[in-house]
Design an enzyme around this catalytic site. Structure first.
Site, short mmCIF file in Angstrom:
data_model
loop_
_atom_site.label_atom_id
_atom_site.label_comp_id
_atom_site.label_asym_id
_atom_site.label_seq_id
_atom_site.Cartn_x
_atom_site.Cartn_y
_atom_site.Cartn_z
N HIS A 1 0.82 -1.21 0.00
CA HIS A 1 0.00 0.00 0.00
C HIS A 1 0.85 1.27 0.00
O HIS A 1 0.32 2.37 -0.19
CB HIS A 1 -0.98 0.00 1.19
CG HIS A 1 -0.40 0.38 2.50
ND1 HIS A 1 -0.01 -0.53 3.45
CD2 HIS A 1 -0.14 1.60 3.04
CE1 HIS A 1 0.45 0.10 4.51
NE2 HIS A 1 0.39 1.40 4.30
N ASP B 1 -0.32 -7.51 1.64
CA ASP B 1 0.20 -6.15 1.67
C ASP B 1 1.72 -6.19 1.85
O ASP B 1 2.26 -5.93 2.92
CB ASP B 1 -0.46 -5.37 2.81
CG ASP B 1 -0.16 -3.89 2.78
OD1 ASP B 1 0.44 -3.42 1.78
OD2 ASP B 1 -0.52 -3.19 3.74
N GLY C 1 2.73 6.77 8.67
CA GLY C 1 4.14 7.04 8.39
C GLY C 1 5.03 5.89 8.78
O GLY C 1 6.16 5.77 8.31
N SER D 1 3.98 2.85 8.18
CA SER D 1 3.60 1.83 7.20
C SER D 1 4.81 1.32 6.44
O SER D 1 5.70 2.08 6.06
CB SER D 1 2.60 2.42 6.20
OG SER D 1 1.34 2.60 6.77
N GLY D 2 4.82 0.00 6.22
CA GLY D 2 5.91 -0.61 5.47
C GLY D 2 7.12 -0.96 6.31
O GLY D 2 7.98 -1.71 5.86
#
Length: 265
Positions: free
Chosen positions: A72, A119, A212, A214-215
């Protein structure tokens, strides 16, 4: 033996998941500034707008040329760079840090943005990095590994310091105890939205991952002191970053080891 992508890259003093400067681990509720260089696999994924680049997501260096992040986080309309060895987002030309453009970005073919499934994405760096005290790779867990309930893992990133708050300048860490699938999938927790290919952590009203982050990685320590990246920050509650019974949800890396090995060949 831990599965490490392109295992031959591990050379000299820099094995995976063993930082030269070990993290200062505390059970303090909420995020705190990290010790510099203590999470050397943490990267800042940044996108270009005009003549500048801006942080959008975290990521994890898993070899000298591959970075793990969330699907995402990737948009085909954006130009990205991967900043490695960062501590302060606001500080230019930090010693030991380097920005590298992607050679290619591979989003999982099963990525479903509506249901938030698969994801996960991989970024191949345009040039391999040389490992140092500031930049080295995390280890990957064995395929199929399941963390026990309440395992003391840590999330790291530059995400918002609180719901609606500012993005952090200094890299943050926060302890997030793992919540087993049986609990996390209860109807008053995440229910069927959480699958067995995900890991939940937090959810007791303490600070978890936030926008922020994320990942970025869910870092879990092995008995030998090395760190595996067991999760990729995927989603949380729209009600806030630390909402009770809505733990942070991570893509479970151990469910994707065959995919990672296949696409990074």
């Amino acid at each position: 033996m831990k599965l490490v992508i392109l295992a031959l890259f591990v050379a000299g003093a820099y094995g995976c998941g063993l930082p030269t400067y070990t993290p200062i681990l505390t059970r303090v509720v909420g995020g705190q500034d990290v010790r510099p260089k203590s999470w050397p696999w943490q990267v800042s994924l940044q996108y270009r707008s005009g003549s500048n680049f801006y942080h959008t997501c975290g990521g994890t260096l898993i070899s000298n040329q591959w970075v793990l992040t969330a699907a995402h986080c990737i948009s085909s309309s954006r130009t990205y760079r991967v900043y490695l060895g960062k501590y302060s987002l606001e500080t230019d030309n930090e010693a030991g840090s380097i920005a590298i453009s992607p050679a290619k970005i591979i989003v999982h073919e099963g990525w479903d943005s509506y249901r938030i499934r698969n994801d996960i994405a991989l970024i191949k760096l345009s040039t391999p990095v040389t490992f140092s005290d500031s930049i080295m790779a995390a280890c990957l867990p064995d395929s199929g590994d399941i963390l026990p309930n309440n395992a003391p893992c840590y999330v790291t990133g530059w995400g918002r310091l609180w719901t609606g708050g500012p993005i952090a300048d200094i890299l943050q860490q926060a302890i997030l105890p793992v919540v087993d699938h049986a609990t996390c999938s209860r109807y008053d927790w995440w229910g069927s939205q959480v699958t067995v290919k995900m890991v939940c952590a937090g959810g007791d009203g303490q600070l978890g991952s936030c926008q922020g982050d994320s990942g970025g990685p869910l870092n879990c320590q092995n008995s030998d002191g090395s760190w595996d990246v067991h999760g990729v920050v995927s989603f949380g509650s729209g009600l806030g970053c630390n909402y009770p019974k809505k733990p942070s949800v991570f893509t479970r890396v151990s469910a994707y080891i065959p995919w990672i090995n296949n696409v990074s060949e």
